[in-house]
Scaffold this motif. Structure first.
Motif, short mmCIF file in Angstrom:
data_model
loop_
_atom_site.label_atom_id
_atom_site.label_comp_id
_atom_site.label_asym_id
_atom_site.label_seq_id
_atom_site.Cartn_x
_atom_site.Cartn_y
_atom_site.Cartn_z
N GLN A 192 0.83 -1.21 0.00
CA GLN A 192 0.00 0.00 0.00
C GLN A 192 0.87 1.27 0.00
OE1 GLN A 192 -3.36 -0.10 -0.44
NE2 GLN A 192 -2.87 -2.26 -0.72
N LEU A 193 1.96 1.23 0.73
CA LEU A 193 2.89 2.38 0.73
C LEU A 193 3.52 2.57 -0.65
CD1 LEU A 193 4.66 1.91 4.18
CD2 LEU A 193 3.15 3.80 3.52
N LEU A 198 -8.30 2.67 1.96
CA LEU A 198 -9.30 3.74 1.94
C LEU A 198 -8.64 5.11 1.96
CD1 LEU A 198 -11.94 2.22 4.40
CD2 LEU A 198 -12.06 2.35 1.90
N ASP A 199 -7.54 5.24 2.68
CA ASP A 199 -6.83 6.52 2.72
C ASP A 199 -6.27 6.90 1.35
OD1 ASP A 199 -5.68 8.75 4.38
OD2 ASP A 199 -3.80 7.89 3.62
N ARG A 200 -5.87 5.89 0.58
CA ARG A 200 -5.32 6.16 -0.76
C ARG A 200 -6.36 6.78 -1.69
NH1 ARG A 200 -4.20 0.90 -2.82
NH2 ARG A 200 -4.11 2.02 -4.80
N GLN A 201 -7.65 6.61 -1.39
CA GLN A 201 -8.69 7.14 -2.26
C GLN A 201 -8.69 8.66 -2.33
OE1 GLN A 201 -12.39 5.40 -0.95
NE2 GLN A 201 -11.85 3.34 -1.64
N GLY A 208 2.98 5.93 -3.03
CA GLY A 208 4.07 6.72 -3.59
C GLY A 208 3.98 6.84 -5.09
N LEU A 209 3.60 5.76 -5.74
CA LEU A 209 3.46 5.77 -7.18
C LEU A 209 2.32 6.68 -7.60
CD1 LEU A 209 4.43 4.57 -9.86
CD2 LEU A 209 2.97 2.59 -9.43
N GLU A 210 1.22 6.66 -6.86
CA GLU A 210 0.09 7.53 -7.18
C GLU A 210 0.42 9.00 -6.96
OE1 GLU A 210 -2.99 3.94 -5.98
OE2 GLU A 210 -2.60 5.58 -4.58
N ALA A 211 1.25 9.28 -5.95
CA ALA A 211 1.61 10.67 -5.69
C ALA A 211 2.45 11.26 -6.81
CB ALA A 211 2.38 10.75 -4.37
N PHE A 242 -3.63 8.47 -15.10
CA PHE A 242 -3.84 7.07 -14.74
C PHE A 242 -4.82 6.44 -15.72
CE2 PHE A 242 -2.90 9.47 -10.97
CZ PHE A 242 -2.18 8.65 -10.12
N ARG A 243 -4.53 5.21 -16.12
CA ARG A 243 -5.45 4.42 -16.94
C ARG A 243 -5.60 3.05 -16.29
NH1 ARG A 243 -1.72 6.72 -20.60
NH2 ARG A 243 -2.60 8.02 -22.26
N TYR A 244 -6.84 2.69 -15.98
CA TYR A 244 -7.13 1.40 -15.36
C TYR A 244 -8.06 0.60 -16.25
CZ TYR A 244 -5.50 3.25 -10.83
OH TYR A 244 -4.75 3.78 -9.82
N PHE A 245 -7.67 -0.63 -16.59
CA PHE A 245 -8.58 -1.57 -17.24
C PHE A 245 -8.87 -2.67 -16.24
CE2 PHE A 245 -9.46 -5.46 -19.69
CZ PHE A 245 -10.64 -5.03 -20.31
N LEU A 246 -10.13 -2.78 -15.83
CA LEU A 246 -10.53 -3.69 -14.76
C LEU A 246 -11.39 -4.79 -15.33
CD1 LEU A 246 -11.37 -0.87 -12.21
CD2 LEU A 246 -9.26 -2.18 -12.37
N LEU A 247 -10.83 -5.99 -15.35
CA LEU A 247 -11.49 -7.12 -16.01
C LEU A 247 -12.45 -7.86 -15.11
CD1 LEU A 247 -11.74 -9.14 -18.39
CD2 LEU A 247 -9.76 -10.33 -17.43
#
Length: 278
Positions: free
Chosen positions: A102-103, A153-156, A107-110, A115-120
């Motif tokens: 999660q950490l 949840l905090d990452r949201q 960091g990667l999100e910061a 962002f591109r997400y493909f959710l199968l």
């Protein structure tokens, strides 16, 4: 080319050893090679010690500086390309602690803007309700679950950073996957409808029955256009080679052409949520 996980682990060490051997065979010190390649000596040392991951451009520069033959260069570049791919197996991640993952993601999100997400097959944690997050971590060690849920949840919060742009494409299977009871799943789908109104978020769905020519599908995420991850049941593959990342960008573009966005997506989501309530 199929790449086995243990091959990914070996490739970094092999690349470092090959580059060091070629330098010694050429009779060059680290300082001499660094000068030829316009690199710092410390960078050469990190690469040869497998303490720094060289880019493909770095490896090409080193091979030119070493005067490597075309055949040797081709062989080393093949190793370098595999070394740009990283396997993260689920067992190791769980052993180290889910909070570490999660950490890493935080960091990667910061540091990412697009962002591109493909959710199968499932809804990603960034879009999940607390109930859905808890259910997704049900197989995690009990002592890690509460902390991991809180961190997910905090990452949201990153979704509300208007300097970042998100595109989520979900298959109908992912939206309707029965990870939680129907009433909770309806609330999860309602959350998707709400999130789809945010100006920095595009949320698309691909309903069952939409036909398009494609090979096997899998869940993947693209961070800017510099790194991508593909999620598998047993772990994740991290791609850093720009050719791999661009291939996923092209796939994502094709999927987006077949997805429904805006009001049409929200209509389908509302219908699926109502079905859960019935």
């Amino acid at each position: 080319m199929a790449i086995e996980p243990d091959e990914l682990d070996r490739s970094g060490r092999e690349l470092a050893a090959v580059l060091q051997r070629l330098r010694k065979q050429a009779g060059l010190s680290g300082a001499r090679l660094a000068a030829r390649c316009n690199m710092s000596q410390s960078k050469i040392s990190r690469i040869e010690g497998n303490k720094g991951r060289p880019s493909l451009l770095d490896v090409e520069q080193l091979l030119r500086g070493l005067g490597a033959s075309p055949a040797v260069s081709a062989e080393v570049m093949a190793i370098a390309r595999i070394a740009q791919t990283e396997w993260q197996d689920g067992r190791t991640l769980r052993r180290k602690g889910i909070d570490k993952k999660q950490l890493q993601l935080s960091g990667l999100e910061a540091s990412t803007t697009t962002f591109r997400y493909f959710l199968l097959s499932m809804i990603t944690g960034l879009l999940a309700t607390p109930e859905y997050v808890r259910a997704s971590l049900a197989q995690a060690p009990p002592e890690q679950q509460a902390k991991a849920v809180a961190m997910k949840l905090d990452r949201q919060r990153v979704l509300f950073d208007r300097s970042k742009q998100f595109t989520f494409i979900l298959t109908e299977q992912a939206v309707r996957y029965p990870l939680v009871p129907p009433t909770e799943l309806a609330m999860q789908i309602d959350r998707l409808v709400s999130i789809a109104h945010q100006p920095n978020i595009r949320l698309g769905v691909i309903p069952m029955g939409v036909h398009f020519a494609s090979g096997a599908l899998n869940t993947f995420t693209i961070y800017d256009e510099s790194l991508a991850t593909a999620e598998l049941d047993l772990g994740a593959i991290v791609f850093r080679d720009s050719r791999d990342v661009q291939d996923l960008v092209r796939r994502f573009t094709v999927y987006a052409e077949h997805a429904l966005f805006g009001e049409r997506a929200r209509e389908h989501l509302a219908e699926w949520a109502d079905h859960c309530r019935r």
